[in-house]
Design a protein around this motif. Structure first.
Motif, PDB file in Angstrom:
ATOM      1  N   ASP A  35       0.839  -1.195   0.000  1.00  0.00           N
ATOM      2  CA  ASP A  35       0.000   0.000   0.000  1.00  0.00           C
ATOM      3  C   ASP A  35       0.878   1.251   0.000  1.00  0.00           C
ATOM      4  OD1 ASP A  35      -1.742   2.047   0.418  1.00  0.00           O
ATOM      5  OD2 ASP A  35      -2.583   1.267   2.289  1.00  0.00           O
ATOM      6  N   ALA A  39       0.342   4.066  -1.346  1.00  0.00           N
ATOM      7  CA  ALA A  39      -0.394   5.334  -1.227  1.00  0.00           C
ATOM      8  C   ALA A  39      -0.490   5.832   0.206  1.00  0.00           C
ATOM      9  CB  ALA A  39      -1.806   5.165  -1.807  1.00  0.00           C
ATOM     10  N   HIS A  40      -0.645   4.915   1.130  1.00  0.00           N
ATOM     11  CA  HIS A  40      -0.854   5.328   2.517  1.00  0.00           C
ATOM     12  C   HIS A  40       0.374   5.052   3.384  1.00  0.00           C
ATOM     13  CE1 HIS A  40      -4.898   4.330   0.842  1.00  0.00           C
ATOM     14  NE2 HIS A  40      -5.192   5.502   1.374  1.00  0.00           N
ATOM     15  N   THR A  99      -4.979   0.714  -7.139  1.00  0.00           N
ATOM     16  CA  THR A  99      -5.678   1.553  -6.164  1.00  0.00           C
ATOM     17  C   THR A  99      -4.793   1.955  -4.997  1.00  0.00           C
ATOM     18  OG1 THR A  99      -6.443  -0.514  -5.168  1.00  0.00           O
ATOM     19  CG2 THR A  99      -7.995   0.670  -6.597  1.00  0.00           C
ATOM     20  N   LEU A 100      -3.663   1.297  -4.836  1.00  0.00           N
ATOM     21  CA  LEU A 100      -2.812   1.575  -3.684  1.00  0.00           C
ATOM     22  C   LEU A 100      -1.485   2.224  -4.080  1.00  0.00           C
ATOM     23  CD1 LEU A 100      -3.469  -1.625  -1.512  1.00  0.00           C
ATOM     24  CD2 LEU A 100      -4.441   0.664  -1.216  1.00  0.00           C
ATOM     25  N   ARG A 103      -8.296  -0.915   5.376  1.00  0.00           N
ATOM     26  CA  ARG A 103      -8.230  -0.336   4.031  1.00  0.00           C
ATOM     27  C   ARG A 103      -8.599  -1.324   2.941  1.00  0.00           C
ATOM     28  NH1 ARG A 103      -3.700   2.693   5.612  1.00  0.00           N
ATOM     29  NH2 ARG A 103      -4.522   4.598   6.500  1.00  0.00           N
ATOM     30  N   ALA A 150     -13.042  -0.660  -0.405  1.00  0.00           N
ATOM     31  CA  ALA A 150     -12.595   0.539  -1.104  1.00  0.00           C
ATOM     32  C   ALA A 150     -11.389   0.311  -2.012  1.00  0.00           C
ATOM     33  CB  ALA A 150     -12.291   1.640  -0.098  1.00  0.00           C
ATOM     34  N   PHE A 151     -10.350  -0.326  -1.484  1.00  0.00           N
ATOM     35  CA  PHE A 151      -9.117  -0.392  -2.245  1.00  0.00           C
ATOM     36  C   PHE A 151      -8.788  -1.771  -2.816  1.00  0.00           C
ATOM     37  CE2 PHE A 151      -8.556   3.238   0.577  1.00  0.00           C
ATOM     38  CZ  PHE A 151      -8.225   4.208  -0.347  1.00  0.00           C
ATOM     39  N   PHE A 152      -9.345  -2.804  -2.183  1.00  0.00           N
ATOM     40  CA  PHE A 152      -9.010  -4.148  -2.618  1.00  0.00           C
ATOM     41  C   PHE A 152     -10.098  -5.069  -2.117  1.00  0.00           C
ATOM     42  CE2 PHE A 152      -6.174  -7.682  -3.573  1.00  0.00           C
ATOM     43  CZ  PHE A 152      -5.518  -7.170  -4.680  1.00  0.00           C
ATOM     44  N   TYR A 154      -5.690 -10.152  -1.514  1.00  0.00           N
ATOM     45  CA  TYR A 154      -4.431  -9.415  -1.431  1.00  0.00           C
ATOM     46  C   TYR A 154      -3.259 -10.381  -1.273  1.00  0.00           C
ATOM     47  CZ  TYR A 154      -0.770  -6.197  -0.296  1.00  0.00           C
ATOM     48  OH  TYR A 154       0.405  -5.507  -0.332  1.00  0.00           O
TER      49      TYR A 154
END
Lengths: 319, 319, 319
Positions: B171, B173-174, B199-200, B235, B239-241, B247
């Protein structure tokens, strides 16, 4: 420094209230604090004075600020510190405050710093324990080290408290800070006014020798020191005052209002501040504000109190 | 050791980001950390270097691990440590971060270690305070001591970062860890890839000089170092996965997938690990894993940073 | 003091249970504790014995009392202490106890003091870690330092445990204190009875060599030591016993009931007490009560255990 203290002789085991202190005792603490203040500005901010002493902070109400100030003070004197913070939720059910304290006593601490929501709780512990007890705030009653740091700050700036006019503004009814400062400033020869809405000033407070004002401008007129108290927002909703906004309008300290004060008057606040409610940012950060010096002096005053209580029976030079 | 540091000269008051550091500054910290590492293996793990210094950890987000690492580092240098952990619920209402920090400053600490959810919070404090400020993680921006301990670990194992290929997986992005490591490894001459679902991975991250991969095997092909990021389970939900399971299947590090790496490649993870999600147990505990060495080096890096910031103006030999 | 210890030779890395200790080992700890006890009564309550050692308290269940006792013990030996308290809510999701411990190990602590709700958790850590592990309570299994401080207290008052009769009263089924004391007192030559309602005494406990009584007066008849256990109020509601009131009536220690004991019998309680439930105030504060001496000895016993575990491989005189 220790000479000053020992010549006059400190004899109390505990610091429970300003009410019980004599003018000489207050002076002794302030003189000791003055001499300790310099330690915190050294490159190595630490003296061995209280090495091998155990100081426990026992807080039944959260207060990062006061706990941190005591902890730093103790560490700069080389004491060992133990923090116990008892949130309501984690209180051991069924055990009384006295049992908790007797248990701590059995571990042979030298000083217990207590904050508790019940007025008089520190006195009860002081009677029961061999350890010294410092009242770090008990209910709406007293917060003696706060008043001592306030007096230290004013004395530093004005030379003496004798003959000064102090105006305390805000929620007097629910303020242990106000009460301790009323006792302290009066003993040191200052005149004290309390200023606030009728719902937040306890009836009969004139018996403490203060004047009551319900109008801010009148109340601070000619004051040498104006002390704004923190407003607990939950108290404003309905019961005691219509709203935060209303409070700010009538009792908030602003540059405009402060023109009423004496020249070079000091602005104080015990923190934490609600900027825009009891004090505007330009006042809080303005030239008369000594709010951060109060915090600095808080460490020095607490070093002095820890030192006098822990060392009071010795008399050797501890520096 | 101190000679290395002082010859080149450390001049910063604060450690706010890897982005602002030069290659020489990073090297100076790593060299200092190398020399401090041995202290933690001694029978008496303590040097008097920072005796009489006050280090405050001020954490607005919980992190036992990072706080403990800083606290141990400070204590091994003989500094006094004060821990302040501000959970959302107990934040004093109405007081700003700046007021809290100015109050702490008034107690004359030498260093404040800040973790805060707002990117840039440490920079604001650094400008306002005389004390040194160390960023222990600010929002999604940076976590410089984490990147320093990662670089220290890779340098220790590989001799140098120059020319190595680092793949950061997860991830992006975060992740402040990802951001700090991208800056750090690039400055030290490594090539950096980021690997994860679209998305990440933030759009435009190529501008930092990294290559983007959405396929795990491709992304880690030939990598000398593979760094798995911690997946925040909250997360992943929707929303993201699609799911944790999904994952793990596409981006989890497993022995099978790792055959794509270069020979003797290192496996890293900033912790805490979700075993079975971003990394399988056999990889986490396998031969290439340096995950626990990262933790050990964390103490050494933090000792180095505390030392350089606190001692930077002196120049005497402090050992 | 250290001579006693070293002559016989302490060799264990960890303190996990009383069950695993020999009579000689228990004696060695108690002898060491006896000699450490005096330190806490000094003006400077601190010896440099464990200077530069790192002691981590890792508590997965709240216990101010036990944590404080260990922290004070460690500080009086000059060790550095790090407190980690993991409330259920803030447990890092996804990280196992073992990963948490391995991470702490990587920071090179000397001793980890663990409290955990899972029986056997300390043993697992002890096997995995280089650091010494002290069990500060694991589930319903053992709480060895509590039993050691209890034995120390009785030995101090009675000269020896040999041939004494101990009655443990209360919720035996859910008490690690009971279990550790049964092992300990039996090894030291005492006879042990357990007294309580059938629902709170585990079936088959006779296999530990204790006698079972369901009537309080019969159970404590002739006892030299009566130990009341803390009643967890939540356990009384319904499932195990009708009510607190009922419990107090049938199993609470009162002056009246205690006439059955041997002359000069001791009253003990591990704390915190529910006054009026398992013990009446006049008994808790009465002449036979050694409840606060237990707490005092708790610090001494923990100093002894820290000392033996941390210093066990050296052999120099550490005072």
């Amino acid at each position: 420094m220790s000479e000053v203290a020992w010549q006059k002789g400190w004899w109390r085991k505990d610091l429970l209230s300003i009410k019980e202190l004599s003018r000489e005792e207050i002076q002794m603490i302030l003189d000791t604090a003055d001499s300790f203040k310099e330690i915190s500005t050294r490159d190595i901010k630490k003296v061995p004075t209280l090495r091998g002493k155990t100081v426990i902070t026992l807080f039944y109400e959260p207060s990062t600020r006061t706990r941190t100030s005591f902890e730093i003070a103790a560490k700069r004197l080389s004491a060992d510190t133990i923090n116990i913070s008892v949130s309501t939720s984690s209180v051991v059910k069924g055990e009384t405050l006295l049992d908790t304290a007797l248990n701590l006593q059995a571990m042979e601490p030298d000083i217990i710093v207590l904050r508790h929501s019940a007025a008089g709780a520190p006195d009860m512990l002081a009677r029961a324990l061999k350890a010294s007890v410092i009242n770090a705030g008990d209910g709406f009653r007293e917060h003696p080290t706060q008043a001592l740091l306030d007096m230290m700050t004013v004395r530093e700036k004005k030379g003496s408290l004798e003959g000064l006019l102090l105006a305390i503004v805000g929620d007097i009814a629910h303020s242990r800070v106000a009460r301790s400062n009323i006792y302290g400033f009066k003993k040191m020869g200052a005149r004290v006014r309390v200023v606030g809405p009728g719902t937040l000033i306890p009836r009969g407070i004139e018996s403490l020798g203060v004047e009551v004002f319900h109008d801010l401008r009148e109340g601070i007129r000619g004051a040498d020191v104006v002390m704004a108290l923190r407003i607990q927002r939950e108290r404003l909703e309905g019961a005691f005052f219509p709203s935060e906004r209303e409070y700010a309008r009538f009792f908030g300290l602003s540059l405009d209002v402060l023109r009423e004060m004496a020249p070079n008057a000091l602005i104080m606040h015990p923190g934490p501040m609600n900027r825009g409610v009891e004090i505007t940012p330009d006042v809080a950060d303005g030239p008369g504000s000594v709010i951060l010096e109060q915090v600095t002096n808080g460490v020095a005053v607490r070093m002095a109190v820890l030192y006098l209580l822990a060392g009071g029976t010795r008399g050797e030079d501890l520096h």
